[in-house]
Scaffold this active site. Structure first.
Site, PDB file in Angstrom:
ATOM      1  N   TYR A  25      -2.234  -0.567  10.317  1.00  0.00           N
ATOM      2  CA  TYR A  25      -2.237  -0.971   8.905  1.00  0.00           C
ATOM      3  C   TYR A  25      -0.967  -0.479   8.227  1.00  0.00           C
ATOM      4  O   TYR A  25      -0.288  -1.227   7.518  1.00  0.00           O
ATOM      5  CB  TYR A  25      -3.472  -0.405   8.208  1.00  0.00           C
ATOM      6  CG  TYR A  25      -3.591  -0.787   6.750  1.00  0.00           C
ATOM      7  CD1 TYR A  25      -3.789  -2.104   6.377  1.00  0.00           C
ATOM      8  CD2 TYR A  25      -3.514   0.179   5.744  1.00  0.00           C
ATOM      9  CE1 TYR A  25      -3.907  -2.462   5.037  1.00  0.00           C
ATOM     10  CE2 TYR A  25      -3.636  -0.166   4.409  1.00  0.00           C
ATOM     11  CZ  TYR A  25      -3.825  -1.491   4.059  1.00  0.00           C
ATOM     12  OH  TYR A  25      -3.927  -1.834   2.741  1.00  0.00           O
ATOM     13  N   SER A  68       0.853  -1.188   0.000  1.00  0.00           N
ATOM     14  CA  SER A  68       0.000   0.000   0.000  1.00  0.00           C
ATOM     15  C   SER A  68       0.883   1.230   0.000  1.00  0.00           C
ATOM     16  O   SER A  68       2.042   1.169   0.439  1.00  0.00           O
ATOM     17  CB  SER A  68      -0.897   0.012   1.246  1.00  0.00           C
ATOM     18  OG  SER A  68      -1.557   1.266   1.388  1.00  0.00           O
TER      19      SER A  68
END
Length: 269
Positions: free
Chosen positions: A142, A129
């Protein structure tokens, strides 16, 4: 011979789009899902059972060996997202985020490495990501799990080069998939000191979701990596992807400008 491609998390999102596209183009696609029986007969590609957070489930490699004698590409796509203020997020929730996004990805990769080494060839593409390169608010665990993924594969690529195994990481911005909708949002009574900040940062996160682009560009990036003779390691994808280096250095100022100044003004009232 057509390549055999294993895609984790292939029952939805990027994984499903990629699996369908590659299957239609003639590749031998094998996907994984935690509940493959739910999708029986729905997909043209084979779907194996795999929960990357479950050690026992990693034994899927034996079933994979029964399906194919060779694996050319592993696409590590399975994962999920935890959102919430860092201090308000229980450590156990963060630990489970790592069990899936980091350790699960590592375990799947390790299960495939003996096959790749025996072949003296292979390719590993991991969907990370953009927050594996920067650290936005509300996504601490995350972001940390994706930073760990980035660091692990940065090192692993050097060790695997001798076996002709290529390693790449794809770092998408926000895209319209089920990742955000399936996110685990920490719900607590909250720490009062964050009461003014929390709605601002939630709005910032929601804005990114609402303005997300089509996931096609991520799928196309992965396909280009599969076709490339010398695939790049790091592949940021999406709006503002070209500004990643800037964001790495100045992201805190961007968030100060859009969030913290509003909070400061609210506190003065």
């Amino acid at each position: 011979m057509k390549k055999t491609i294993l895609i984790t998390g292939a029952s939805s999102g990027f994984g499903l789009m990629l699996a369908n596209d590659l299957q239609q183009k003639g590749f031998n696609v094998i996907g994984t899902s935690r509940e493959p029986e739910k999708y029986k007969g729905k997909f043209a590609f084979k779907l194996l059972r795999l929960d990357i957070s479950d050690d026992a489930s990693i034994a899927f490699a034996r079933e994979l060996s029964a399906e194919t004698q060779k694996v050319d590409v592993l696409v590590n796509n399975a994962g999920y997202m935890v959102t919430g203020i860092a201090e308000e997020t229980p450590v156990e929730v963060g630990r489970q985020q790592f069990e899936t996004n980091f350790w699960g990805t590592v375990k799947v990769t390790n299960a495939l490495l003996p096959i790749f080494r025996k072949q003296k060839s292979g390719q590993i593409i991991t969907v990370s990501s953009i927050v594996g390169l920067i650290g936005p608010p509300n996504l601490s665990y995350y972001s940390a799990s994706k930073h760990a993924v980035e660091g692990y594969f940065k090192s692993l690529r050097f060790e695997l080069n001798q076996f002709n195994i290529k390693v790449s990481v794809v770092e998408p911005m926000w895209f319209k998939t089920n990742l955000a909708h399936n996110a685990v949002t920490v719900k607590t009574d909250g720490i009062a000191d964050y009461n003014a900040y929390r709605p601002k940062v939630n709005a910032f996160t929601q804005k990114g979701i609402d303005e997300a682009g089509s996931p096609d560009v991520v799928v196309n990036t992965i396909k280009k990596l599969i076709d490339a003779k010398e695939p790049k390691f790091s592949n940021p994808v999406g709006k503002m992807a070209g500004m990643v280096l800037f964001l790495q250095s100045y992201a805190h100022k961007m968030f100060e400008g859009s969030v913290l100044k509003d909070v400061a003004s609210a506190l003065k009232k």
